[in-house]
Design an enzyme around this catalytic site. Structure first.
Site: not given
Length: 312
Positions: A12, A15-16, A180
């Protein structure tokens, strides 16, 4: 025998993922492979090349490549999964479940095929359920499939405490238990500033407000950004976990671990204090909880189970 650098693949390149790859390279934790879908291969290669070209200036030695071919990830020591659709304003984490579960299954098949001995860290939301999906799909032992949320949630908590007390974030330690999501359980009793219990330093109403802000921390950033979600702090949190494993640091860090009776729960991935080292999750640390904390944790577990019910 030639000594080789460690190899870390980040699945992936959003951004992360891209930020994680950049931090891992800067910390010289290993060579980095950034992976995305074929339609995004060129942008992924572009990001990787851009990072690599910063290395002479920033002074790090790590090779970074971008690809859509999982063969390039072969023999990775650690695989970090950030792939998936992002959460949009007004969207609950649960809305993400079915789409991201399909993505997790596809990614895990490829990861296992090329790196059967790797450790996997999952960030994709809803992370408790996605980590469980990767665990089941991979067939790996539980210590090698880990979810990331607690390091991030605790980082947010520590940030807010440091701001409240006007002190260094380095002097604040804390723990966040549970899922979370909005039902996470920041453990104020086990949180300290310079070794002093927070309850001695911050009035209860202010502490309660900090706990509430921590719970809503991800949503606060989603709403401020207007599009997408947090990525700097999540990426830094992933890098801390990768470093703990690669350097066998045996850090006490909150992580999403597979429980087999700890805290009274079985067959579920949940955020708990762990010892994270060269063998992945080496131990789940069980803390004494008050009745109130147990009730809060039970509520958090129920939220995770509600998401799990959506899993196919």
């Amino acid at each position: 025998m030639t000594m080789k650098r460690k190899k870390i693949s980040v699945i992936g390149a959003g951004f992360t993922g891209a930020t994680t790859a950049f931090i891992l390279a800067q910390k010289e934790l290993g060579d980095v492979v950034l992976v995305d879908i074929p339609q995004l291969e060129n942008p992924t290669k572009g990001k990787a090349l851009d990072m690599l070209e910063s290395s002479p200036v920033l002074g790090f030695d790590a090779n970074i490549i971008g690809t859509s071919d999982y063969a390039d990830t072969a023999d990775s020591d650690i695989v970090v999964i950030t792939a998936g659709i992002a959460r949009k304003p007004g969207m609950s984490r649960d809305d993400l479940v079915t789409t991201n579960q399909k993505i997790m299954k596809q990614v895990t098949k490829e990861v296992v095929k090329y790196s059967p001995n790797c450790y996997i860290i999952v960030l994709t939301n809803p992370v408790d359920a996605m980590t469980y999906t990767v665990f089941k799909e991979s067939g790996f032992p539980k210590n090698r499939v880990i979810g990331q949320s607690g390091v991030l949630d605790t980082a947010r908590f520590r940030t807010f405490v440091a701001q409240e007390l006007n002190i260094s974030v380095k002097d604040v330690t804390g723990f966040v238990l549970g899922g979370h999501g909005d039902d996470m359980v920041p453990l104020v009793r086990y949180s300290y500033a310079g070794g002093i219990p927070l309850e001695k330093l911050i009035p209860k109403d202010r502490l309660d407000a900090i706990v509430e802000r921590t719970r809503k921390g991800g949503g606060e950033i989603v709403n401020l950004l207007g599009n997408g979600s947090a990525y700097y702090a999540p990426a830094a949190s992933l890098a801390e976990m990768v470093e703990a494993i690669i350097k066998d640091q045996r850090r006490i860090l909150p992580a999403i671990a597979y429980l087999e009776g700890e805290y009274g729960y079985e067959g579920i991935y949940l955020g708990v204090p762990t010892i994270l080292g060269g063998n992945g999750i080496e131990k789940v640390i069980e803390l004494e909880l008050t009745e109130e904390e147990k009730a809060a944790l039970a509520k958090s577990v129920e939220s995770v189970k509600n998401v799990m019910r959506v899993l196919e």
